[in-house]
Design a protein around this motif. Structure first.
Motif, PDB file in Angstrom:
ATOM      1  N   ILE A 195       0.847  -1.197   0.000  1.00  0.00           N
ATOM      2  CA  ILE A 195       0.000   0.000   0.000  1.00  0.00           C
ATOM      3  C   ILE A 195       0.877   1.239   0.000  1.00  0.00           C
ATOM      4  N   LYS A 196       0.693   2.081  -1.006  1.00  0.00           N
ATOM      5  CA  LYS A 196       1.405   3.351  -1.034  1.00  0.00           C
ATOM      6  C   LYS A 196       0.530   4.398  -0.345  1.00  0.00           C
ATOM      7  N   PHE A 197       1.045   4.944   0.749  1.00  0.00           N
ATOM      8  CA  PHE A 197       0.323   5.899   1.586  1.00  0.00           C
ATOM      9  C   PHE A 197       0.725   7.305   1.173  1.00  0.00           C
ATOM     10  N   GLY A 198      -0.273   8.122   0.762  1.00  0.00           N
ATOM     11  CA  GLY A 198       0.060   9.468   0.336  1.00  0.00           C
ATOM     12  C   GLY A 198      -1.169  10.333   0.214  1.00  0.00           C
ATOM     13  N   GLY A 199      -0.968  11.563  -0.254  1.00  0.00           N
ATOM     14  CA  GLY A 199      -2.075  12.481  -0.465  1.00  0.00           C
ATOM     15  C   GLY A 199      -2.662  13.012   0.830  1.00  0.00           C
ATOM     16  N   ASN A 200      -3.954  13.387   0.774  1.00  0.00           N
ATOM     17  CA  ASN A 200      -4.629  13.948   1.940  1.00  0.00           C
ATOM     18  C   ASN A 200      -4.657  12.996   3.113  1.00  0.00           C
ATOM     19  N   GLY A 253      -5.646 -11.860   8.055  1.00  0.00           N
ATOM     20  CA  GLY A 253      -4.807 -12.892   7.457  1.00  0.00           C
ATOM     21  C   GLY A 253      -4.006 -12.447   6.257  1.00  0.00           C
ATOM     22  N   LEU A 254      -4.049 -11.152   5.918  1.00  0.00           N
ATOM     23  CA  LEU A 254      -3.238 -10.637   4.830  1.00  0.00           C
ATOM     24  C   LEU A 254      -1.891 -10.165   5.379  1.00  0.00           C
ATOM     25  N   LYS A 255      -0.969  -9.849   4.475  1.00  0.00           N
ATOM     26  CA  LYS A 255       0.354  -9.375   4.870  1.00  0.00           C
ATOM     27  C   LYS A 255       0.588  -7.992   4.262  1.00  0.00           C
ATOM     28  N   PRO A 256       0.169  -6.940   4.968  1.00  0.00           N
ATOM     29  CA  PRO A 256       0.325  -5.600   4.404  1.00  0.00           C
ATOM     30  C   PRO A 256       1.738  -5.049   4.572  1.00  0.00           C
ATOM     31  N   VAL A 257       2.197  -4.333   3.533  1.00  0.00           N
ATOM     32  CA  VAL A 257       3.442  -3.575   3.560  1.00  0.00           C
ATOM     33  C   VAL A 257       3.083  -2.142   3.186  1.00  0.00           C
ATOM     34  N   VAL A 258       3.495  -1.183   3.993  1.00  0.00           N
ATOM     35  CA  VAL A 258       3.182   0.221   3.731  1.00  0.00           C
ATOM     36  C   VAL A 258       4.433   0.928   3.229  1.00  0.00           C
ATOM     37  N   VAL A 259       4.304   1.632   2.104  1.00  0.00           N
ATOM     38  CA  VAL A 259       5.382   2.463   1.564  1.00  0.00           C
ATOM     39  C   VAL A 259       4.874   3.899   1.549  1.00  0.00           C
ATOM     40  N   HIS A 260       5.677   4.824   2.031  1.00  0.00           N
ATOM     41  CA  HIS A 260       5.190   6.204   2.103  1.00  0.00           C
ATOM     42  C   HIS A 260       6.223   7.197   1.592  1.00  0.00           C
ATOM     43  N   GLY A 261       5.700   8.288   1.084  1.00  0.00           N
ATOM     44  CA  GLY A 261       6.498   9.475   0.799  1.00  0.00           C
ATOM     45  C   GLY A 261       6.196  10.507   1.874  1.00  0.00           C
ATOM     46  N   GLY A 262       6.214  11.774   1.475  1.00  0.00           N
ATOM     47  CA  GLY A 262       5.919  12.830   2.441  1.00  0.00           C
ATOM     48  C   GLY A 262       6.024  14.202   1.816  1.00  0.00           C
TER      49      GLY A 262
END
Length: 333
Positions: A57-62, A84-93
């Motif tokens: 999941i790419k975390f960004g925006g508002n 039961g999922l395996k989430p990975v979070v990638v973020h900018g800023g």
């Protein structure tokens, strides 16, 4: 004699009234709980389909700057983990970096849709991403349990990059410490996932040659990691509803398109959407089953996209991939 009769009447009527009240209360409880049960049943096919799968999941925006949206995002990610999922979070800023650069008297400049990153700006980028945005996000996730672990692309050589020279008007342009991913090592990420953790990755990469670090576009980093991890899904949060059919003449959102269809549209897209859609294209052409651009301004948009019949946003699938297989129900929109 009249008193016993009255007592008898009262004792026979009261239980009947109580029974009616209990029956009415039970009916009310069943009625109010039914929609919740239906929601859970609707989610069942997707819970089954995605169980044990990796979701990047790419975390960004508002969603990054609104307190309620940030809290809802953290809840969604933790829900995925417990489902039961395996989430990975990638973020900018982006917004936070711009604000911090201004405090340091440094100008924010963009070329080819990318931030011009001088050595001085790179120090700020590194500080904001790893020391501010990441720490806050890890804290929000860990409010629900000891789940999230923060890292940057530098850690364990997760992301390695070379200097990126974008082409503008037919010429290669130097925009500073902006990197193009050249290698990925998923070992640390996979170890965290196997341990039940949620990796939160800042989009900074180590240099392949000169010992420096590079600022990497977070959309690009998320797509590259999704492909390298063999993820089921890449999800990119944006500040729009999805990819529009004919913007600005129409606000009709394209629900689904194939890799080839997306490739044909790329030259016509607004500059802000290009890295997101190029990331989606890279992901589905390198083993990711679906890539989705969704509206991060909508609370719980991640859950709406993965676990409901309707879904929201735009879904990209590989060429020849059946929509029913990709998202039973959404493909029929």
């Amino acid at each position: 004699m009249t008193i016993p009769d009255a007592t008898t009447d009262a004792s026979t009527e009261a239980p009947a009234d109580a029974a009616s009240s209990r029956a009415a209360a039970g009916a009310t409880r069943k009625h109010t709980a039914l929609p919740k049960a239906r929601i859970l049943v609707e989610a069942l096919p997707w819970l089954t389909r995605h169980h044990g799968k990796t979701v990047v999941i790419k975390f960004g925006g508002n969603a990054m700057v609104d307190e309620e949206l940030k809290a809802a995002f953290a809840q969604d990610v933790v829900f995925l983990r417990h489902a039961g999922l395996k989430p990975v979070v990638v973020h900018g800023g982006g917004p936070q970096i711009s604000a911090q650069l201004e405090r340091h008297g440094l100008v924010s400049e963009f070329k080819a849709g990318l931030r011009v990153t001088t050595p001085e700006a790179m120090d700020v980028v590194r500080m904001v991403l790893a020391g501010q945005v990441q720490r806050e996000l890890v804290g929000l996730l860990n409010a629900h349990g000891p789940l999230a672990v923060g890292m940057t692309g530098e850690d364990a050589h997760t992301l390695t990059a070379t200097k990126h020279l974008p082409e503008i008007d037919g010429e290669r342009v130097d925009i500073g410490r902006v990197g193009e991913i050249s290698a990925i090592d998923t070992g640390a990420l996979q170890a965290l996932l196997d341990d039940g953790r949620i990796p939160v990755v800042s989009s900074i990469a180590r240099s392949a040659d000169d010992g420096h670090v590079y600022n990497v576009n977070a959309d690009t980093a998320a797509a590259a990691l999704a492909a390298a991890l063999g993820a089921e899904t890449l999800m990119v949060l944006t500040d729009v509803e999805g990819l529009y059919e004919d913007w600005p003449h129409s606000d009709e959102v394209i629900s689904r398109l194939t890799a080839s269809e997306l490739e044909r549209l790329l030259p016509e897209l607004a500059s802000g959407m290009v890295p997101k859609m190029e990331g989606c294209l890279h992901a589905v052409r390198n083993g990711v089953t679906t890539a989705r651009v969704i509206d991060g301004r909508v609370q719980h948009s991640i859950l709406l996209e993965i676990f409901t019949d309707e879904g929201i946003g735009t879904m990209v699938v590989p060429d020849g991939h059946d929509a029913h297989d990709a998202h039973e129900g959404k493909g029929a929109q």
